[in-house]
Design a protein around this motif. Structure first.
Motif, PDB file in Angstrom:
ATOM      1  N   THR A   1       0.851  -1.189   0.000  1.00  0.00           N
ATOM      2  CA  THR A   1       0.000   0.000   0.000  1.00  0.00           C
ATOM      3  C   THR A   1       0.884   1.235   0.000  1.00  0.00           C
ATOM      4  N   LEU A   2       0.786   2.018  -1.059  1.00  0.00           N
ATOM      5  CA  LEU A   2       1.506   3.281  -1.154  1.00  0.00           C
ATOM      6  C   LEU A   2       0.635   4.388  -0.555  1.00  0.00           C
ATOM      7  N   ILE A   3       1.263   5.398   0.022  1.00  0.00           N
ATOM      8  CA  ILE A   3       0.526   6.544   0.522  1.00  0.00           C
ATOM      9  C   ILE A   3       0.855   7.729  -0.380  1.00  0.00           C
ATOM     10  N   THR A   4      -0.135   8.169  -1.136  1.00  0.00           N
ATOM     11  CA  THR A   4       0.070   9.281  -2.070  1.00  0.00           C
ATOM     12  C   THR A   4      -0.569  10.532  -1.454  1.00  0.00           C
ATOM     13  N   ALA A   5      -1.384  11.270  -2.188  1.00  0.00           N
ATOM     14  CA  ALA A   5      -2.062  12.442  -1.613  1.00  0.00           C
ATOM     15  C   ALA A   5      -3.145  12.919  -2.568  1.00  0.00           C
ATOM     16  N   GLY A   6      -4.169  13.526  -1.981  1.00  0.00           N
ATOM     17  CA  GLY A   6      -5.312  13.991  -2.762  1.00  0.00           C
ATOM     18  C   GLY A   6      -4.981  15.100  -3.736  1.00  0.00           C
ATOM     19  N   SER A   7      -3.816  15.729  -3.595  1.00  0.00           N
ATOM     20  CA  SER A   7      -3.433  16.785  -4.543  1.00  0.00           C
ATOM     21  C   SER A   7      -3.367  16.265  -5.971  1.00  0.00           C
ATOM     22  N   SER A   8      -3.184  14.949  -6.132  1.00  0.00           N
ATOM     23  CA  SER A   8      -3.045  14.386  -7.475  1.00  0.00           C
ATOM     24  C   SER A   8      -4.301  14.548  -8.308  1.00  0.00           C
ATOM     25  N   ARG A   9      -5.469  14.638  -7.642  1.00  0.00           N
ATOM     26  CA  ARG A   9      -6.725  14.742  -8.392  1.00  0.00           C
ATOM     27  C   ARG A   9      -7.586  15.909  -7.926  1.00  0.00           C
ATOM     28  N   ALA A  10      -6.983  16.822  -7.173  1.00  0.00           N
ATOM     29  CA  ALA A  10      -7.688  18.028  -6.767  1.00  0.00           C
ATOM     30  C   ALA A  10      -7.328  19.166  -7.724  1.00  0.00           C
ATOM     31  N   ALA A  11      -7.808  20.346  -7.442  1.00  0.00           N
ATOM     32  CA  ALA A  11      -7.504  21.485  -8.310  1.00  0.00           C
ATOM     33  C   ALA A  11      -7.253  22.724  -7.466  1.00  0.00           C
ATOM     34  N   PHE A  12      -6.455  22.569  -6.410  1.00  0.00           N
ATOM     35  CA  PHE A  12      -6.133  23.689  -5.543  1.00  0.00           C
ATOM     36  C   PHE A  12      -4.977  24.485  -6.139  1.00  0.00           C
ATOM     37  N   PRO A  13      -5.133  25.793  -6.277  1.00  0.00           N
ATOM     38  CA  PRO A  13      -4.021  26.612  -6.773  1.00  0.00           C
ATOM     39  C   PRO A  13      -2.785  26.417  -5.905  1.00  0.00           C
ATOM     40  N   GLY A  14      -1.642  26.375  -6.553  1.00  0.00           N
ATOM     41  CA  GLY A  14      -0.390  26.231  -5.824  1.00  0.00           C
ATOM     42  C   GLY A  14       0.027  24.798  -5.559  1.00  0.00           C
ATOM     43  N   THR A  15      -0.725  23.829  -6.095  1.00  0.00           N
ATOM     44  CA  THR A  15      -0.384  22.423  -5.820  1.00  0.00           C
ATOM     45  C   THR A  15      -0.051  21.632  -7.081  1.00  0.00           C
ATOM     46  N   ALA A  16       0.216  22.316  -8.193  1.00  0.00           N
ATOM     47  CA  ALA A  16       0.514  21.591  -9.437  1.00  0.00           C
ATOM     48  C   ALA A  16       1.733  20.686  -9.277  1.00  0.00           C
TER      49      ALA A  16
ATOM     50  N   PRO B   1       0.324 -12.374  -8.185  1.00  0.00           N
ATOM     51  CA  PRO B   1      -0.799 -12.152  -7.269  1.00  0.00           C
ATOM     52  C   PRO B   1      -0.522 -11.211  -6.106  1.00  0.00           C
ATOM     53  N   LEU B   2       0.684 -10.608  -6.046  1.00  0.00           N
ATOM     54  CA  LEU B   2       0.894  -9.544  -5.073  1.00  0.00           C
ATOM     55  C   LEU B   2      -0.130  -8.447  -5.341  1.00  0.00           C
ATOM     56  N   ARG B   3      -0.776  -7.953  -4.281  1.00  0.00           N
ATOM     57  CA  ARG B   3      -1.756  -6.897  -4.456  1.00  0.00           C
ATOM     58  C   ARG B   3      -1.097  -5.536  -4.224  1.00  0.00           C
ATOM     59  N   VAL B   4      -1.361  -4.599  -5.129  1.00  0.00           N
ATOM     60  CA  VAL B   4      -0.784  -3.258  -5.046  1.00  0.00           C
ATOM     61  C   VAL B   4      -1.906  -2.228  -5.051  1.00  0.00           C
ATOM     62  N   ASN B   5      -1.975  -1.436  -4.000  1.00  0.00           N
ATOM     63  CA  ASN B   5      -2.980  -0.386  -3.881  1.00  0.00           C
ATOM     64  C   ASN B   5      -2.325   0.889  -3.365  1.00  0.00           C
ATOM     65  N   ALA B   6      -3.095   1.962  -3.337  1.00  0.00           N
ATOM     66  CA  ALA B   6      -2.632   3.212  -2.738  1.00  0.00           C
ATOM     67  C   ALA B   6      -3.779   3.843  -1.971  1.00  0.00           C
ATOM     68  N   VAL B   7      -3.428   4.580  -0.935  1.00  0.00           N
ATOM     69  CA  VAL B   7      -4.385   5.424  -0.227  1.00  0.00           C
ATOM     70  C   VAL B   7      -4.007   6.872  -0.525  1.00  0.00           C
ATOM     71  N   SER B   8      -5.011   7.652  -0.917  1.00  0.00           N
ATOM     72  CA  SER B   8      -4.791   9.051  -1.289  1.00  0.00           C
ATOM     73  C   SER B   8      -5.479   9.954  -0.269  1.00  0.00           C
ATOM     74  N   PRO B   9      -4.746  10.386   0.762  1.00  0.00           N
ATOM     75  CA  PRO B   9      -5.379  11.199   1.806  1.00  0.00           C
ATOM     76  C   PRO B   9      -5.625  12.635   1.358  1.00  0.00           C
TER      77      PRO B   9
ATOM     78  N   VAL C   1      -6.761   3.092  -6.084  1.00  0.00           N
ATOM     79  CA  VAL C   1      -6.318   4.286  -5.372  1.00  0.00           C
ATOM     80  C   VAL C   1      -7.523   4.771  -4.578  1.00  0.00           C
ATOM     81  N   LEU C   2      -7.463   4.617  -3.272  1.00  0.00           N
ATOM     82  CA  LEU C   2      -8.605   4.873  -2.405  1.00  0.00           C
ATOM     83  C   LEU C   2      -8.513   6.276  -1.806  1.00  0.00           C
ATOM     84  N   ASP C   3      -9.490   7.121  -2.133  1.00  0.00           N
ATOM     85  CA  ASP C   3      -9.531   8.471  -1.573  1.00  0.00           C
ATOM     86  C   ASP C   3      -9.998   8.426  -0.125  1.00  0.00           C
TER      87      ASP C   3
END
Length: 247
Positions: free
Chosen positions: A134-149, A171-179, A234-236
């Motif tokens: 499980t990777l930990i990414t961030a919601g900025s990847s799919r948001a549209a907040f100025p200053g976060t490109a 069969p290794l499972r690969v997911n991410a959580v996007s906080p 990728v779980l928001d």
């Protein structure tokens, strides 16, 4: 009388970046379910304090996720890893695009994107064939907040890797959580008054009415590791900030 859960009893969970915030909360959830947990970080004192707070069958290993040799040595001695959580992060790469320092953006990739990729590559020979990552990414990847490109580019690159990795490494499972915005020490760099105003403003426009807590993200990580029928997701975990609320 309640009894301790043993859902992960007999399993080894490695949480890279587990000495505070989301990583520590995830380690706590796994330890409470009987797992043998190894948390890593760069600061020995912070690691020792986190291990004491987490409890259970938890140990700490001082590892720099940006150092390929250190990663190889760590995983060579880690035995078989059933579940890997990669909570390595950084704060570089934000700011208005017109003034964005591209060297700073590169440092953002060096602090988060490349370490997460290096960790997964180093771990692969030691992961249980049908375990989970499980990777930990961030919601900025799919948001549209100025200053976060720049932040969106870093986290979006990780998000984009999840589906093809889930197929390639099966069969290794690969997911991410996007906080979304989570109240963790990551925000300590922002002055307290400014941070409070930011959190209050976000809470007022978020369907759940608050910013997130590390435990909110930890529950999502726990779910993805436990559910053997979920991969490539990728779980928001953002309180609904990506929804059109009409507010």
């Amino acid at each position: 009388m309640s009894t301790a859960s043993t859902l992960f009893a007999g399993q080894r969970v490695v949480v890279m970046g587990g000495s505070s915030g989301i990583g520590e909360a995830a380690a706590t959830a796994f330890a409470a379910d009987g797992a043998e947990v190894v948390v890593t970080g760069r600061d020995r004192d912070r690691l020792d304090a986190a291990v004491a707070r987490i409890g259970g069958k938890t140990t700490g290993q001082q590892v720099d996720a940006a150092d390929p040799a250190a990663l190889a040595a760590f995983f060579a001695g880690a035995g078989t890893v059933d579940h890997l959580v990669v909570s390595v992060s950084g704060s570089a790469g934000g700011g208005p695009f017109a003034q964005l320092d591209l060297a700073e953006l590169a440092r953002g990739f060096d602090a988060k994107f490349w370490p997460q990729v290096r960790v997964l590559q180093a771990a692969l020979p030691h992961l249980r064939k049908d375990g989970s990552v499980t990777l930990i990414t961030a919601g900025s990847s799919r948001a549209a907040f100025p200053g976060t490109a720049g932040l969106a580019a870093i986290n979006g690159a990780l998000d984009a890797m999840v589906p093809p990795l889930a197929v390639e490494l099966a069969p290794l499972r690969v997911n991410a959580v996007s906080p979304g915005v989570i109240d963790t020490p990551w925000w300590d760099r922002v002055p307290a008054e400014q941070r409070t105003a930011l959190f209050d403003g976000l809470a007022a426009t978020t369907p759940v009415g608050r910013v997130g807590r590390p435990e909110d993200v930890a529950r999502a990580i726990h779910l993805l590791a436990a559910n053997t029928f979920v991969t490539g997701v990728v779980l928001d975990v953002n309180g609904g900030t990506n929804l059109a609320t009409g507010r």
